[in-house]
Design a protein around this motif. Structure first.
Motif, short mmCIF file in Angstrom:
data_model
loop_
_atom_site.label_atom_id
_atom_site.label_comp_id
_atom_site.label_asym_id
_atom_site.label_seq_id
_atom_site.Cartn_x
_atom_site.Cartn_y
_atom_site.Cartn_z
N ALA A 59 -22.84 49.96 8.22
CA ALA A 59 -23.95 50.56 8.96
C ALA A 59 -23.64 50.74 10.44
CB ALA A 59 -25.21 49.72 8.80
N THR A 60 -22.56 50.12 10.92
CA THR A 60 -22.22 50.27 12.34
C THR A 60 -21.81 51.69 12.66
OG1 THR A 60 -19.93 49.56 12.00
CG2 THR A 60 -21.53 47.85 12.60
N GLY A 61 -21.42 52.47 11.66
CA GLY A 61 -21.09 53.87 11.85
C GLY A 61 -19.79 54.08 12.60
N GLY A 62 -19.12 55.18 12.29
CA GLY A 62 -17.88 55.51 12.97
C GLY A 62 -16.74 54.55 12.70
N LEU A 63 -16.89 53.75 11.69
CA LEU A 63 -15.91 52.71 11.38
C LEU A 63 -14.77 53.28 10.53
CD1 LEU A 63 -15.42 49.58 11.43
CD2 LEU A 63 -16.55 49.55 9.22
N THR A 64 -13.56 52.97 10.90
CA THR A 64 -12.40 53.35 10.10
C THR A 64 -11.90 52.13 9.36
OG1 THR A 64 -11.77 55.06 11.68
CG2 THR A 64 -10.06 54.27 10.19
N LEU A 65 -11.89 52.19 8.03
CA LEU A 65 -11.39 51.08 7.23
C LEU A 65 -9.92 51.25 6.88
CD1 LEU A 65 -14.37 50.58 4.73
CD2 LEU A 65 -13.76 49.14 6.68
N ALA A 66 -9.46 52.49 6.73
CA ALA A 66 -8.10 52.76 6.26
C ALA A 66 -7.06 52.07 7.13
CB ALA A 66 -7.84 54.25 6.22
N ASN A 67 -6.15 51.36 6.46
CA ASN A 67 -5.04 50.65 7.11
C ASN A 67 -5.49 49.63 8.15
OD1 ASN A 67 -2.94 51.69 5.62
ND2 ASN A 67 -2.63 53.41 6.99
N ARG A 68 -6.69 49.09 7.96
CA ARG A 68 -7.19 48.06 8.88
C ARG A 68 -7.70 46.87 8.08
NH1 ARG A 68 -10.12 51.80 13.40
NH2 ARG A 68 -8.22 52.88 13.98
N THR A 69 -7.70 45.74 8.74
CA THR A 69 -8.24 44.52 8.16
C THR A 69 -9.36 44.00 9.05
OG1 THR A 69 -6.17 43.91 7.12
CG2 THR A 69 -7.71 42.13 7.51
N TYR A 70 -10.51 43.71 8.45
CA TYR A 70 -11.65 43.16 9.17
C TYR A 70 -11.97 41.80 8.56
CZ TYR A 70 -12.41 47.75 11.21
OH TYR A 70 -12.26 48.92 11.89
N ASP A 71 -12.14 40.81 9.43
CA ASP A 71 -12.47 39.45 9.02
C ASP A 71 -13.92 39.16 9.38
OD1 ASP A 71 -9.77 39.03 8.31
OD2 ASP A 71 -9.29 38.38 10.35
N TRP A 72 -14.67 38.60 8.42
CA TRP A 72 -16.04 38.21 8.67
C TRP A 72 -16.09 36.70 8.79
CZ3 TRP A 72 -19.87 35.65 5.57
CH2 TRP A 72 -21.15 35.66 6.14
N PHE A 73 -16.66 36.25 9.90
CA PHE A 73 -16.82 34.82 10.16
C PHE A 73 -18.29 34.47 10.07
CE2 PHE A 73 -13.00 36.29 12.30
CZ PHE A 73 -12.07 35.36 11.86
N ALA A 74 -18.63 33.55 9.17
CA ALA A 74 -20.02 33.24 8.87
C ALA A 74 -20.73 32.48 9.99
CB ALA A 74 -20.11 32.44 7.57
N GLY A 75 -20.01 31.66 10.73
CA GLY A 75 -20.63 30.84 11.77
C GLY A 75 -21.32 31.68 12.84
N SER A 76 -22.28 31.10 13.50
CA SER A 76 -23.02 31.74 14.59
C SER A 76 -23.68 33.05 14.17
CB SER A 76 -22.09 31.99 15.79
OG SER A 76 -21.53 30.78 16.24
N GLY A 77 -24.25 33.06 12.99
CA GLY A 77 -24.96 34.24 12.53
C GLY A 77 -24.09 35.32 11.91
N GLY A 78 -22.81 35.11 11.86
CA GLY A 78 -21.88 36.05 11.24
C GLY A 78 -21.43 37.14 12.19
N ARG A 79 -20.15 37.45 12.12
CA ARG A 79 -19.62 38.55 12.93
C ARG A 79 -18.34 39.07 12.29
NH1 ARG A 79 -15.40 36.32 16.12
NH2 ARG A 79 -15.54 34.06 16.13
N TRP A 80 -18.11 40.37 12.45
CA TRP A 80 -16.89 41.03 11.97
C TRP A 80 -15.92 41.19 13.12
CZ3 TRP A 80 -15.56 41.91 7.09
CH2 TRP A 80 -16.56 41.98 6.11
N VAL A 81 -14.65 40.95 12.85
CA VAL A 81 -13.61 41.12 13.85
C VAL A 81 -12.46 41.86 13.21
CG1 VAL A 81 -11.97 39.92 15.37
CG2 VAL A 81 -14.26 38.97 15.01
N GLN A 82 -11.99 42.92 13.88
CA GLN A 82 -10.81 43.61 13.36
C GLN A 82 -9.59 42.76 13.70
OE1 GLN A 82 -10.13 47.65 14.67
NE2 GLN A 82 -8.11 47.68 13.73
N TRP A 83 -8.77 42.50 12.68
CA TRP A 83 -7.57 41.70 12.88
C TRP A 83 -6.43 42.62 13.22
CZ3 TRP A 83 -2.83 41.13 10.19
CH2 TRP A 83 -2.05 40.05 10.66
N ARG A 84 -5.71 42.27 14.26
CA ARG A 84 -4.54 43.05 14.70
C ARG A 84 -3.33 42.14 14.72
NH1 ARG A 84 -7.15 47.57 17.11
NH2 ARG A 84 -9.19 47.05 17.87
N PRO A 85 -2.30 42.49 13.92
CA PRO A 85 -1.10 41.65 13.91
C PRO A 85 -0.35 41.70 15.22
CG PRO A 85 -0.84 43.58 12.48
CD PRO A 85 -2.21 43.63 13.04
#
Length: 132
Positions: free
Chosen positions: A106-132
């Protein structure tokens, strides 16, 4: 609309919730792929354009990093459709997991292809794009 493939460690009930929200979703158990290697699961999802959803953050981060390193060497581009990793535990239900995935979309404009997103449940939950 996104299409998802749930690794065997994600509750199967998440598939019906995401599908019910208009996002076709398959689970390893429903396609007969239980016990396959993580690399094989990622390739299977990528070949079908499905975003892989897992709790196995460490292994899929390594696979994502390798994928990005080797992709330029392939004769034809072979993107994966994204990897979403979810925190495990925290008394979370299938509904909680589906809701957090839908919130990311629902955040819109999000690109999933060739990306990794990590969801952390603590503090109400948040998504972070992981970059190697």
């Amino acid at each position: 609309m996104a299409r998802f493939y749930l690794d065997e460690n994600v509750p199967v009930a998440v598939a019906s919730l995401l599908s019910g929200a208009g996002h076709p979703t398959r689970a390893t158990v429903t396609v007969g792929r239980l016990g396959r290697w993580d690399a094989d699961q990622l390739l299977y999802a990528a070949d079908r354009g499905w975003t892989l959803v897992t709790h196995n953050r460490r292994d899929y981060r390594a696979l994502h990093e390798g994928w990005l390193a080797w992709s330029p060497r392939w004769r034809e581009p072979h993107p994966h459709a994204g990897i979403l990793t979810l925190d495990k535990g925290h008394q979370l239900t299938a509904g909680d997991y589906a809701s957090t995935i839908l919130a990311l979309l629902a955040t819109g404009g999000l690109t999933l292809a060739n990306r990794t997103y990590d969801w952390f449940a603590g503090s109400g939950g948040r998504w972070v794009q992981w970059r190697p």
